[in-house]
Design a protein around this motif. Structure first.
Motif, mmCIF file in Angstrom:
data_model
loop_
_atom_site.group_PDB
_atom_site.id
_atom_site.type_symbol
_atom_site.label_atom_id
_atom_site.label_comp_id
_atom_site.label_asym_id
_atom_site.label_seq_id
_atom_site.Cartn_x
_atom_site.Cartn_y
_atom_site.Cartn_z
ATOM 1 N N SER A 1 41.186 42.529 51.111
ATOM 2 C CA SER A 1 42.120 41.594 51.741
ATOM 3 C C SER A 1 41.724 40.149 51.458
ATOM 4 O O SER A 1 42.572 39.317 51.113
ATOM 5 N N TYR A 2 40.426 39.861 51.576
ATOM 6 C CA TYR A 2 39.976 38.479 51.375
ATOM 7 C C TYR A 2 40.075 38.055 49.908
ATOM 8 O O TYR A 2 40.582 36.970 49.602
ATOM 9 N N TYR A 3 39.642 38.923 48.990
ATOM 10 C CA TYR A 3 39.658 38.553 47.572
ATOM 11 C C TYR A 3 41.083 38.493 47.008
ATOM 12 O O TYR A 3 41.375 37.672 46.134
ATOM 13 N N ASN A 4 41.976 39.345 47.509
ATOM 14 C CA ASN A 4 43.371 39.253 47.094
ATOM 15 C C ASN A 4 43.993 37.938 47.552
ATOM 16 O O ASN A 4 44.774 37.316 46.828
ATOM 17 N N LEU A 5 43.656 37.526 48.772
ATOM 18 C CA LEU A 5 44.125 36.227 49.265
ATOM 19 C C LEU A 5 43.578 35.091 48.402
ATOM 20 O O LEU A 5 44.302 34.144 48.066
ATOM 21 N N LEU A 6 42.315 35.213 48.012
ATOM 22 C CA LEU A 6 41.683 34.210 47.161
ATOM 23 C C LEU A 6 42.396 34.098 45.810
ATOM 24 O O LEU A 6 42.705 32.990 45.335
ATOM 25 N N LEU A 7 42.698 35.237 45.196
ATOM 26 C CA LEU A 7 43.389 35.240 43.905
ATOM 27 C C LEU A 7 44.807 34.695 44.033
ATOM 28 O O LEU A 7 45.296 33.966 43.155
ATOM 29 N N LYS A 8 45.494 35.031 45.112
ATOM 30 C CA LYS A 8 46.860 34.548 45.335
ATOM 31 C C LYS A 8 46.882 33.034 45.493
ATOM 32 O O LYS A 8 47.736 32.343 44.930
ATOM 33 N N PRO B 1 34.770 33.808 55.383
ATOM 34 C CA PRO B 1 34.864 35.270 55.583
ATOM 35 C C PRO B 1 33.781 35.752 56.536
ATOM 36 O O PRO B 1 32.841 35.033 56.874
ATOM 37 N N HIS B 2 33.917 37.045 56.948
ATOM 38 C CA HIS B 2 32.972 37.613 57.908
ATOM 39 C C HIS B 2 31.926 38.492 57.236
ATOM 40 O O HIS B 2 31.234 39.259 57.922
ATOM 41 N N PHE B 3 31.812 38.412 55.928
ATOM 42 C CA PHE B 3 30.770 39.186 55.240
ATOM 43 C C PHE B 3 29.938 38.233 54.379
ATOM 44 O O PHE B 3 30.418 37.200 53.898
ATOM 45 N N VAL C 1 31.964 31.296 49.005
ATOM 46 C CA VAL C 1 32.661 30.100 49.487
ATOM 47 C C VAL C 1 31.748 28.881 49.420
ATOM 48 O O VAL C 1 32.166 27.786 49.016
ATOM 49 N N ASP C 2 30.490 29.072 49.787
ATOM 50 C CA ASP C 2 29.539 27.957 49.735
ATOM 51 C C ASP C 2 29.354 27.465 48.295
ATOM 52 O O ASP C 2 29.341 26.253 48.041
#
Length: 338
Positions: free
Chosen positions: A62-69, A87-89, A96-97
């Protein structure tokens, strides 16, 4: 992120889990644990591991798909790191850092480059205004003492003046529209101004301008348009044959006015024609005439695009070249809100 890719990335973890399950089964079997208890223990172990794996997969996907979009939709991709949610992981937090640090470094470099470019353009502007003073002074001295030698010097000074003007437009080419002054004028005024600048080399080349129905009003930046027409005249003189003739004609349509500048020079080969507006391209004619720089038409095209003028070239090798400038009419500009 696909499930197959995720599982392939976790292959070592899967092998470790499988080995652990087998060792646990072997240990419980050796101590003669009932089969029902062994099955129950193995089921709990596998269910816990698979549940953790599925949860980890879906939250990361979910997070990486959002990032690519976001990456695909953003125009200023260097701002991606600033817009990402935390993110929470742990892997995502590290990513992100890193992105934010890279983006900050990139933005700092871009800012420094823009500042250096701005200072360079300011220096070039200043230098050009300074160099024009001794050129003008030298030409005034020549006017007071004309002889064959000083007249030849005057010709060279005129060439220097033309190149200096070209340098000015090149230095300003990134934000030249800030210097635009759109006003009502006529094609005749623009052509006369350009011919006046190149009158002496045109006379020396034995050239003859032919003007046909140019008293047509247009709305444009006179200074820039005069420069463009001057570059076209300069090329006609440079790539001429005997009995040079440059013809200026027009055509009026509903939303535009076309200015055709035709010469009877050596023309441009079909192979070179698509690249005449490329920066530094001189082509076959440039190899025959060493003074070609390939900058004039490149600058002209760049200026015309910023002025909403369509510039195009057609040519028949050995027969001549026609350059067309299509100006939008005043009514069309008003309808477009320009």
């Amino acid at each position: 992120m696909r499930l197959s890719e995720y599982l392939l990335d976790r292959i070592f973890s899967l092998i470790c889990m499988l080995v652990s399950a087998l060792l646990l089964f072997g240990l419980l079997w050796l101590i003669e644990t009932p089969a029902t208890f062994i099955l129950f223990a193995e089921t709990i172990l596998m269910a816990a591991y698979i549940s953790a794996l599925v949860y980890d997969f879906f939250r990361k996907r979910s997070y990486y798909n959002l990032l690519l979009k976001m990456m695909e939709q953003m125009e200023e991709k260097s701002l991606l790191g600033e817009l990402l949610t935390q993110p929470h992981f742990l892997e995502g937090q590290i990513l992100v850092d890193i992105l934010r640090r890279c983006n900050k470094y990139q933005n700092d470099q871009i800012s420094n480059a823009k500042q250096a470019s701005r200072e360079y353009r300011e220096y070039i502007d200043s230098w050009i205004h300074e160099i024009k003073t001794p050129i003008t002074s030298a030409r005034l001295m020549i006017e007071n003492e004309k002889n064959p030698t000083t007249l030849r010097i005057d010709d060279e000074l005129r060439k220097i003046d033309t190149y200096v003007e070209q340098v000015l437009y090149y230095a300003r080419s990134t934000d030249v529209e800030k210097d635009f002054k759109v006003e009502k004028t006529t094609l005749q005024s623009l052509v006369h101004a350009a011919l006046k600048t190149y009158s002496k080399p045109l006379i020396q080349a034995g050239g003859k301008p032919v003007l046909n129905d140019l008293d047509i009003p247009i709305v444009a930046d006179s200074k820039s348009c005069t420069f463009v027409i001057g570059q076209i005249i300069s090329n006609a003189i440079k790539y001429r044959k005997d009995n040079l003739q440059i013809e200026f004609s027009t055509k009026t349509d509903k939303n535009n006015i076309s200015l055709f500048i035709s010469d009877n020079g050596i023309g441009i080969s079909a192979a070179d024609l698509p690249r005449v507006f490329d920066k530094g391209f001189t082509g076959e004619n440039g190899r025959r005439y060493s003074k070609s720089t390939g900058i004039g038409l490149y600058l002209s095209q760049k200026l015309c695009k910023k002025m909403n003028i369509v510039l195009s070239v057609s040519s028949d090798p050995g027969q001549g070249t026609t350059v067309t400038m299509v100006f939008p009419t005043e009514s069309y500009l008003k309808e477009a809100g320009l």
